[in-house]
Design an enzyme around this catalytic site. Structure first.
Site, mmCIF file in Angstrom:
data_model
loop_
_atom_site.group_PDB
_atom_site.id
_atom_site.type_symbol
_atom_site.label_atom_id
_atom_site.label_comp_id
_atom_site.label_asym_id
_atom_site.label_seq_id
_atom_site.Cartn_x
_atom_site.Cartn_y
_atom_site.Cartn_z
ATOM 1 C CG ASN A 1 -19.499 26.376 88.558
ATOM 2 O OD1 ASN A 1 -20.958 27.369 87.956
ATOM 3 N ND2 ASN A 1 -18.756 25.538 88.323
ATOM 4 C CE LYS B 1 -18.763 21.019 88.466
ATOM 5 N NZ LYS B 1 -17.937 21.726 87.306
ATOM 6 N NE ARG C 1 -16.819 29.772 85.783
ATOM 7 C CZ ARG C 1 -17.011 28.301 84.623
ATOM 8 N NH1 ARG C 1 -16.879 27.831 85.584
ATOM 9 N NH2 ARG C 1 -16.258 28.758 84.081
ATOM 10 C CG HIS D 1 -12.713 29.251 79.784
ATOM 11 N ND1 HIS D 1 -12.499 28.763 78.038
ATOM 12 C CD2 HIS D 1 -13.634 28.672 80.105
ATOM 13 C CE1 HIS D 1 -13.089 27.955 78.368
ATOM 14 N NE2 HIS D 1 -13.917 27.632 79.087
ATOM 15 C CG LEU E 1 -6.378 23.932 74.843
ATOM 16 C CD1 LEU E 1 -5.184 22.723 73.851
ATOM 17 C CD2 LEU E 1 -7.045 24.641 73.146
ATOM 18 C CG ASN F 1 -15.655 19.283 78.284
ATOM 19 O OD1 ASN F 1 -15.425 18.279 77.232
ATOM 20 N ND2 ASN F 1 -15.614 18.642 79.547
ATOM 21 N NE ARG G 1 -19.270 25.379 73.815
ATOM 22 C CZ ARG G 1 -18.375 25.690 75.620
ATOM 23 N NH1 ARG G 1 -18.428 27.402 75.094
ATOM 24 N NH2 ARG G 1 -18.441 25.092 76.788
ATOM 25 N N GLY H 1 -5.404 20.494 77.659
ATOM 26 C CA GLY H 1 -3.426 21.891 77.827
ATOM 27 C C GLY H 1 -2.816 20.826 78.754
ATOM 28 C CD GLU I 1 -12.245 27.898 85.314
ATOM 29 O OE1 GLU I 1 -12.328 26.584 84.749
ATOM 30 O OE2 GLU I 1 -13.012 28.473 84.461
HETATM 31 P P1 ADP Z 1 -14.184 21.149 81.656
HETATM 32 O O1 ADP Z 1 -13.870 22.704 80.602
HETATM 33 O O2 ADP Z 1 -15.733 20.558 81.634
HETATM 34 O O3 ADP Z 1 -14.340 22.158 82.678
HETATM 35 P P2 ADP Z 1 -11.330 19.424 81.601
HETATM 36 O O4 ADP Z 1 -11.111 21.332 81.592
HETATM 37 O O5 ADP Z 1 -11.303 18.947 82.317
HETATM 38 O O6 ADP Z 1 -13.470 20.261 81.224
HETATM 39 O O7 ADP Z 1 -10.570 19.014 80.087
HETATM 40 C C1 ADP Z 1 -12.077 17.976 80.030
HETATM 41 C C2 ADP Z 1 -11.318 17.241 78.350
HETATM 42 O O8 ADP Z 1 -10.401 16.857 78.386
HETATM 43 C C3 ADP Z 1 -11.484 16.281 77.149
HETATM 44 O O9 ADP Z 1 -11.879 16.055 76.650
HETATM 45 C C4 ADP Z 1 -10.712 15.414 78.247
HETATM 46 O O10 ADP Z 1 -11.107 14.576 77.501
HETATM 47 C C5 ADP Z 1 -9.326 15.716 78.126
HETATM 48 N N1 ADP Z 1 -8.524 15.273 78.595
HETATM 49 C C6 ADP Z 1 -8.346 14.421 79.875
HETATM 50 N N2 ADP Z 1 -6.383 13.882 80.299
HETATM 51 C C7 ADP Z 1 -6.796 14.066 79.156
HETATM 52 C C8 ADP Z 1 -5.331 13.606 78.957
HETATM 53 N N3 ADP Z 1 -4.827 12.196 78.876
HETATM 54 N N4 ADP Z 1 -5.463 13.374 77.642
HETATM 55 C C9 ADP Z 1 -6.191 13.876 76.726
HETATM 56 N N5 ADP Z 1 -7.090 14.354 77.313
HETATM 57 C C10 ADP Z 1 -7.746 15.081 78.123
#
Ligand code: ADP
Length: 403
Positions: free
Chosen positions: A8, A15, A94, A183, A212, A214, A244, A335, A387
């Site tokens: 990626n 990555k 990717r 996604h 859900l 970033n 965003r 999520g 992914e």
């Molecule tokens: P990316 O889209 O960069 O792959 P991730 O899927 O790793 O991101 O998600 C990152 C988000 O998940 C951040 O907003 C982080 O704060 C949130 N997050 C991770 N662990 C928790 C948690 N225990 N409670 C709430 N949010 C969380």
């Protein structure tokens, strides 16, 4: 043993993750970051432990992606299970934007690279970096088939009325303006895991997947096929995200251009990097936002209320799109890890047959877990997305199809 390497490539990072495909197991993974900067960094995670924190971190000079890929090759060759690459049957890349050209994983050749180059106007930040990675990896592993797996491909099944914007037709005809969605590998992977968990064919299930992280996106999946998704021409539309804005009246841009004298570049930066959670309360990490809210911070409270309200609106909209809804899946960082966001997104939806059990919600464990109440008509699940594994599986299928 059959192995697939997933790459990626971002503009300043690569990555990688090496999979043993018979069991879908990660053997090694890591990240080269800050490529081109004075102090680049190689982070390795060893076999069986692909989670954070990385097991080995080294500061090294990596002036270009070429050296980055060389470094990954060296690191892999020190890994006994890689065995000099003897079992490597494919490399999966990717690729962010496949436009309307690519609706499935595609074996990379010069024509495919040229076509991806032609799509750069649709993803000016991402596709060039993906292309560099593909070119460099082809040179580094000339004998290994390489496959492009597109973030947009899974959503190429959207019906016309879901992907067209109500703008002059020429915008689509001449400038390819339409909803593509992103996604895709995550939505597809989660839909498959869900069907497997429920013991039903994917073709029988109607599902809403909420990715859900970033970046945040929702999709409506009918019988395993994506029929609508919240991201659009770019990953800016739809749900509110870390930095965003998500859905927005487009006239706001015109207003801010006229009234505040903002340039296109400034608007672009504001909506992509300074909006969402960060724009509203100064922080884009949901963990911190929730902690601030718990401490009584009003701005954080507003940010979370907007975040969950918009998820709820998409659940309602996609429920209507699907007619019958069998399951809702929460995935990605927020999520998977935030019972609070899941609970607040699904609150007061009993009349739609959706109810979360608080105890099950709090106790949810990876990789997949049901959290609905006993009398909830719709199943609600927490699903760990992967992914990279999905890219590896699609890469292997593409290589085998070609043989
Ligand atoms: P990316 O889209 O960069 O792959 P991730 O899927 O790793 O991101 O998600 C990152 C988000 O998940 C951040 O907003 C982080 O704060 C949130 N997050 C991770 N662990 C928790 C948690 N225990 N409670 C709430 N949010 C969380």
């Amino acid at each position: 043993m059959t192995q697939v390497l997933v790459l990626n490539c971002g503009s300043s990072s690569i990555k990688y993750e090496l999979f043993e495909m018979d069991e879908g197991r990660a053997l090694a993974s890591g990240l080269v970051e800050r490529i081109g900067e004075a102090k680049s960094c190689l982070k390795q995670t060893s076999a069986e432990c692909t989670s954070n924190p990385p097991s080995h971190v080294a500061e090294v000079a990596v002036p270009h992606h070429r050296q980055g890929i060389d470094m990954i090759r060296r690191v892999l060759s020190e890994n006994a299970s890689f065995d000099g690459g003897r079992h490597l049957v494919g490399i999966g890349h990717r690729v962010v934007h496949g436009g309307e050209t690519f609706s499935r994983p595609t074996l990379i050749d010069d024509h495919v690279l040229a076509a991806i180059k032609g799509l750069i106007p649709l993803a000016p930040l991402h596709n060039p970096a993906n292309l560099v990675g593909m070119e460099v990896a082809r040179a580094a592993f000339p004998d290994v088939p390489q496959v492009a797996v597109f973030d947009t491909a899974y959503h190429q099944t959207l019906p016309r009325y879901a992907y067209h914007y109500a703008v002059p037709q020429d915008w689509y005809d001449s400038y390819h303006v339409r909803r593509y969605g992103f996604h895709g590998t995550s939505h597809q992977y989660v839909a498959k895991q869900l069907a497997r968990h429920l013991g039903r064919p994917a073709g029988e299930l109607n599902t809403i997947v909420l990715h859900l992280g970033n970046g945040c996106s929702a999709s409506a999946i009918r019988g395993g096929v994506s029929v609508d998704t919240s991201m659009g021409l770019t990953p800016l539309e739809g749900l509110m995200m870390g930095t965003r804005c998500g859905d927005l009246d487009p006239a706001i841009l015109i207003h801010m251009g006229k009234e505040a004298g903002m340039s296109l570049a400034a608007l672009d930066a504001a909506l992509n990097k300074q909006s969402g959670l960060k724009g509203l309360c100064g922080v884009n990490d949901m963990r911190e936002v929730l902690a601030m809210e718990a401490d009584g911070d009003g701005a954080a409270n507003l940010a979370v209320e907007i975040f969950v309200y918009r998820i709820k609106k998409y659940i309602g909209a996609y429920h209507a799109v699907l007619g019958r809804l069998d399951a809702i899946a929460f995935t990605a960082g927020i999520g998977q890890h935030s019972p609070e966001i899941r609970a607040r997104s699904c609150s007061d939806l009993e009349s739609m047959g959706i109810a979360i059990d608080p105890a099950l919600n709090t106790a949810a464990e990876p990789p997949i877990c049901e959290i609905q109440t006993a009398d909830s008509r719709v199943k609600v699940l927490v699903v760990s997305t992967d992914e990279e594994l999905e890219i590896a599986q699609q890469t292997l299928a593409c290589v085998r199809d070609d043989q």
